[in-house]
Scaffold this motif. Sequence first.
Motif, PDB file in Angstrom:
ATOM      1  N   ILE A  58      -9.721  -7.482  16.188  1.00 22.72           N
ATOM      2  CA  ILE A  58     -10.758  -8.276  16.851  1.00 22.72           C
ATOM      3  C   ILE A  58     -11.985  -8.407  15.950  1.00 22.72           C
ATOM      4  O   ILE A  58     -12.640  -9.455  15.905  1.00 22.72           O
ATOM      5  CB  ILE A  58     -11.127  -7.639  18.215  1.00 22.72           C
ATOM      6  CG1 ILE A  58      -9.976  -7.856  19.215  1.00 22.72           C
ATOM      7  CG2 ILE A  58     -12.412  -8.215  18.789  1.00 22.72           C
ATOM      8  CD1 ILE A  58     -10.033  -6.961  20.421  1.00 22.72           C
ATOM      9  N   SER A  59     -12.250  -7.347  15.199  1.00 19.01           N
ATOM     10  CA  SER A  59     -13.424  -7.374  14.328  1.00 19.01           C
ATOM     11  C   SER A  59     -13.280  -8.366  13.180  1.00 19.01           C
ATOM     12  O   SER A  59     -14.249  -8.690  12.491  1.00 19.01           O
ATOM     13  CB  SER A  59     -13.692  -5.971  13.771  1.00 19.01           C
ATOM     14  OG  SER A  59     -13.905  -5.091  14.832  1.00 19.01           O
ATOM     15  N   LEU A  60     -12.049  -8.810  12.957  1.00 14.75           N
ATOM     16  CA  LEU A  60     -11.822  -9.853  11.945  1.00 14.75           C
ATOM     17  C   LEU A  60     -12.464 -11.172  12.372  1.00 14.75           C
ATOM     18  O   LEU A  60     -12.813 -12.015  11.530  1.00 14.75           O
ATOM     19  CB  LEU A  60     -10.318 -10.078  11.742  1.00 14.75           C
ATOM     20  CG  LEU A  60      -9.572  -9.065  10.880  1.00 14.75           C
ATOM     21  CD1 LEU A  60      -8.084  -9.348  10.951  1.00 14.75           C
ATOM     22  CD2 LEU A  60     -10.052  -9.118   9.447  1.00 14.75           C
ATOM     23  N   ILE A  61     -12.570 -11.337  13.704  1.00 18.09           N
ATOM     24  CA  ILE A  61     -13.189 -12.559  14.216  1.00 18.09           C
ATOM     25  C   ILE A  61     -14.684 -12.444  13.946  1.00 18.09           C
ATOM     26  O   ILE A  61     -15.409 -11.727  14.621  1.00 18.09           O
ATOM     27  CB  ILE A  61     -12.903 -12.730  15.725  1.00 18.09           C
ATOM     28  CG1 ILE A  61     -11.406 -12.698  15.979  1.00 18.09           C
ATOM     29  CG2 ILE A  61     -13.515 -14.030  16.237  1.00 18.09           C
ATOM     30  CD1 ILE A  61     -11.045 -12.598  17.432  1.00 18.09           C
ATOM     31  N   ASN A  62     -15.086 -13.105  12.947  1.00 20.12           N
ATOM     32  CA  ASN A  62     -16.388 -12.825  12.369  1.00 20.12           C
ATOM     33  C   ASN A  62     -16.794 -14.071  11.613  1.00 20.12           C
ATOM     34  O   ASN A  62     -16.040 -14.555  10.768  1.00 20.12           O
ATOM     35  CB  ASN A  62     -16.179 -11.622  11.435  1.00 20.12           C
ATOM     36  CG  ASN A  62     -17.436 -11.190  10.767  1.00 20.12           C
ATOM     37  OD1 ASN A  62     -18.346 -11.982  10.526  1.00 20.12           O
ATOM     38  ND2 ASN A  62     -17.487  -9.909  10.457  1.00 20.12           N
ATOM     39  N   SER A  63     -17.963 -14.601  11.930  1.00 20.12           N
ATOM     40  CA  SER A  63     -18.375 -15.875  11.336  1.00 20.12           C
ATOM     41  C   SER A  63     -18.277 -15.843   9.819  1.00 20.12           C
ATOM     42  O   SER A  63     -17.781 -16.759   9.184  1.00 20.12           O
ATOM     43  CB  SER A  63     -19.816 -16.190  11.761  1.00 20.12           C
ATOM     44  OG  SER A  63     -20.679 -15.185  11.262  1.00 20.12           O
ATOM     45  N   GLY A  64     -18.719 -14.716   9.253  1.00 13.56           N
ATOM     46  CA  GLY A  64     -18.786 -14.605   7.797  1.00 13.56           C
ATOM     47  C   GLY A  64     -17.430 -14.659   7.129  1.00 13.56           C
ATOM     48  O   GLY A  64     -17.263 -15.266   6.071  1.00 13.56           O
ATOM     49  N   ILE A  77     -16.209 -12.424  -0.308  1.00 11.25           N
ATOM     50  CA  ILE A  77     -15.158 -11.804   0.496  1.00 11.25           C
ATOM     51  C   ILE A  77     -15.351 -10.299   0.639  1.00 11.25           C
ATOM     52  O   ILE A  77     -15.087  -9.707   1.678  1.00 11.25           O
ATOM     53  CB  ILE A  77     -13.765 -12.153  -0.091  1.00 11.25           C
ATOM     54  CG1 ILE A  77     -12.684 -11.687   0.907  1.00 11.25           C
ATOM     55  CG2 ILE A  77     -13.544 -11.526  -1.457  1.00 11.25           C
ATOM     56  CD1 ILE A  77     -11.378 -12.408   0.740  1.00 11.25           C
ATOM     57  N   LYS A  78     -15.871  -9.674  -0.429  1.00  6.78           N
ATOM     58  CA  LYS A  78     -16.019  -8.223  -0.403  1.00  6.78           C
ATOM     59  C   LYS A  78     -17.034  -7.799   0.665  1.00  6.78           C
ATOM     60  O   LYS A  78     -16.773  -6.930   1.496  1.00  6.78           O
ATOM     61  CB  LYS A  78     -16.460  -7.725  -1.787  1.00  6.78           C
ATOM     62  CG  LYS A  78     -16.216  -6.250  -1.978  1.00  6.78           C
ATOM     63  CD  LYS A  78     -16.562  -5.815  -3.386  1.00  6.78           C
ATOM     64  CE  LYS A  78     -16.678  -4.301  -3.457  1.00  6.78           C
ATOM     65  NZ  LYS A  78     -17.296  -3.883  -4.718  1.00  6.78           N
ATOM     66  N   ALA A  79     -18.162  -8.443   0.665  1.00  7.77           N
ATOM     67  CA  ALA A  79     -19.213  -8.123   1.623  1.00  7.77           C
ATOM     68  C   ALA A  79     -18.724  -8.366   3.055  1.00  7.77           C
ATOM     69  O   ALA A  79     -18.984  -7.570   3.959  1.00  7.77           O
ATOM     70  CB  ALA A  79     -20.455  -8.956   1.350  1.00  7.77           C
ATOM     71  N   GLU A  80     -17.981  -9.450   3.233  1.00  4.82           N
ATOM     72  CA  GLU A  80     -17.521  -9.770   4.586  1.00  4.82           C
ATOM     73  C   GLU A  80     -16.457  -8.782   5.056  1.00  4.82           C
ATOM     74  O   GLU A  80     -16.391  -8.438   6.229  1.00  4.82           O
ATOM     75  CB  GLU A  80     -16.986 -11.207   4.654  1.00  4.82           C
ATOM     76  CG  GLU A  80     -18.062 -12.268   4.463  1.00  4.82           C
ATOM     77  CD  GLU A  80     -19.228 -12.127   5.448  1.00  4.82           C
ATOM     78  OE1 GLU A  80     -19.067 -11.489   6.503  1.00  4.82           O
ATOM     79  OE2 GLU A  80     -20.315 -12.651   5.142  1.00  4.82           O
ATOM     80  N   LEU A  81     -15.623  -8.316   4.113  1.00  4.27           N
ATOM     81  CA  LEU A  81     -14.613  -7.328   4.488  1.00  4.27           C
ATOM     82  C   LEU A  81     -15.274  -6.029   4.914  1.00  4.27           C
ATOM     83  O   LEU A  81     -14.866  -5.383   5.887  1.00  4.27           O
ATOM     84  CB  LEU A  81     -13.646  -7.079   3.325  1.00  4.27           C
ATOM     85  CG  LEU A  81     -12.426  -8.003   3.303  1.00  4.27           C
ATOM     86  CD1 LEU A  81     -11.598  -7.747   2.061  1.00  4.27           C
ATOM     87  CD2 LEU A  81     -11.576  -7.852   4.564  1.00  4.27           C
ATOM     88  N   ILE A  82     -16.320  -5.663   4.167  1.00 11.83           N
ATOM     89  CA  ILE A  82     -17.053  -4.444   4.517  1.00 11.83           C
ATOM     90  C   ILE A  82     -17.668  -4.596   5.900  1.00 11.83           C
ATOM     91  O   ILE A  82     -17.606  -3.686   6.736  1.00 11.83           O
ATOM     92  CB  ILE A  82     -18.121  -4.120   3.448  1.00 11.83           C
ATOM     93  CG1 ILE A  82     -17.415  -3.604   2.186  1.00 11.83           C
ATOM     94  CG2 ILE A  82     -19.124  -3.089   3.954  1.00 11.83           C
ATOM     95  CD1 ILE A  82     -18.290  -3.548   0.968  1.00 11.83           C
ATOM     96  N   ASN A  83     -18.209  -5.767   6.149  1.00 15.02           N
ATOM     97  CA  ASN A  83     -18.786  -6.050   7.456  1.00 15.02           C
ATOM     98  C   ASN A  83     -17.731  -5.902   8.563  1.00 15.02           C
ATOM     99  O   ASN A  83     -17.970  -5.284   9.604  1.00 15.02           O
ATOM    100  CB  ASN A  83     -19.370  -7.470   7.441  1.00 15.02           C
ATOM    101  CG  ASN A  83     -20.130  -7.758   8.727  1.00 15.02           C
ATOM    102  OD1 ASN A  83     -20.574  -6.834   9.393  1.00 15.02           O
ATOM    103  ND2 ASN A  83     -20.270  -9.036   9.049  1.00 15.02           N
ATOM    104  N   THR A  84     -16.534  -6.449   8.294  1.00 18.58           N
ATOM    105  CA  THR A  84     -15.442  -6.357   9.264  1.00 18.58           C
ATOM    106  C   THR A  84     -15.072  -4.900   9.525  1.00 18.58           C
ATOM    107  O   THR A  84     -14.918  -4.473  10.665  1.00 18.58           O
ATOM    108  CB  THR A  84     -14.202  -7.118   8.737  1.00 18.58           C
ATOM    109  OG1 THR A  84     -14.545  -8.479   8.641  1.00 18.58           O
ATOM    110  CG2 THR A  84     -13.021  -6.944   9.663  1.00 18.58           C
TER     111      THR A  84
END
Lengths: 72, 445
Positions: free
Chosen positions: B304-310, B318-325
């Motif tokens: 569910i956390s993959l659902i993420n605007s970024g 991609i790296k920053a967004e994966l960390i965010n996820t």
Amino acid sequence: MRNMRYLEHVATLILDKEACIGCSLCTVVCPHQVFQIRDGKAVIVDLDSCMECGACVNNCPVYALKVTPGVG
Amino acid sequence: MLQKYSSSDGLQHIKSEGVAILSSMQGVSQVNFNSDICLSNSLSQDCSSPNNLKKNSSFTKYEKPGYFISHFVERFIDTEVGQIPVVSSKLTFKDRLQTLGARSGITRNNYKVVPGLYAIGMPDENSEVLVTSNFKLTFDILRTALQSDLKADLIVNSSIKSSDSNKNSNKFEKINAWILVLDTLGVNVWCAAGKGTFSTKELVNRVKLCCLEKVVKHRRLILPQLSATGIRAKDVKKECGFSVIYGPIRALDIPSFIVNGRKIVDPDMRQITFNFRERLILTPIELTVGFKAFVFTAAALMFISLINSGLFSLQNGIKAELINTLDRGFISILFLLVGSLSGAVITPALLPFLPFKEFAAKGIIVGAIFSFLALFISPASSLSISAMLALSLFGTAVSSWFAMNFTGATPFTSPSGVEKEMRRFIPIQAGAAFLSLVLWIYSAF
């Protein structure tokens, strides 16, 4: 146990007073002291602490007790 | 008799003790030690008399090819119906380790002893027969309880009082008894009685199979009070001739019960309890049973956390967004953990002190408090209001669900009551979880 009580007015225990012969086996097997013997007959004194385990129903020699537990 | 016990083996010490007890015991001559007429327990072969054994064999005459002697068996006594294992009244390190395994849920579903007749101490044909289930935990509790310290004030039988002139307040009462273990599929007495394995039929069959009428002269069985749910005393008497006496709820009270002429001297012995220790000891199993659901939910939370605007626009790389996820995934799992512990451990522990009668409602209170606290200790400062709301709603719903689950483990909830509670609270829990999901996804954009 007196400080832990569950929902009220849900227990389905029924005692047929006419059929009861006062053998007191229900007072022996009940883990919550729901019954007392008064004037030679069993009386339900604490219906709300009944957990519908069926021990009394099973052991009553004259089938004077009935319980219909839900599916909880 | 002495000859039978004197074969050299590793158990020699224990056995010589047994001989001492045997020879000092009255009425032992009444038990026939020679003939093996009856069957199921008897494995002895007449041709292998002690005289034929090599004197320095490391095996006892009780060991048979293909069989293991259980570690809790100290020795055997020969009776008319064969050799009956005498069990130890003390737990070994192995027993304690196994207890941990069963309590934590790892080995709980296959923790059994072989059903049949056992002995504790040196019972004879007048000794009581105690009936129990074949859940090893139950069996352990019973065999250790029979040599417990017996409070002198519980002994009302005057003959016993006078015979013991030394007025020690903690009398050491050693009970000699037969233990009849029913096949309850490794389930404890009360649950087995409820599920129909600790039943009239099983009891009658086991009494017949063990030829109990040849082991004891009397015709009575002492059953745990809680087995009454599965037993009809009248039918047991009718079908095998043994009358059922319902003993106390707790094994610890059995010595008092027997010494006082099979009478309950303290009404509390008939009353079930659910104290702090008794509640807490059940909590590991709640967690283990919930573990599968936990892992599954944790995986779902990560997804569910993959659902993420970024992550879709990859505006920060991609790296920053994966960390965010991952961050969002882990923090939601943290609240899953908080909710689980609140509902499955803290709510049961505080059960009588929490308001409301419904367990689900108790779980909501504990879950809400701990979710709120978790917001402060977690790295949640960067979270939006909607994310914080989503997480605490989620933790609270999980807690409520686990707490409701605990109704199945208590000794005072009626099925009718639980049904009523479930009808009311499952929609609330599901609603909260759904709202939490919507808020959580919303907070990601």
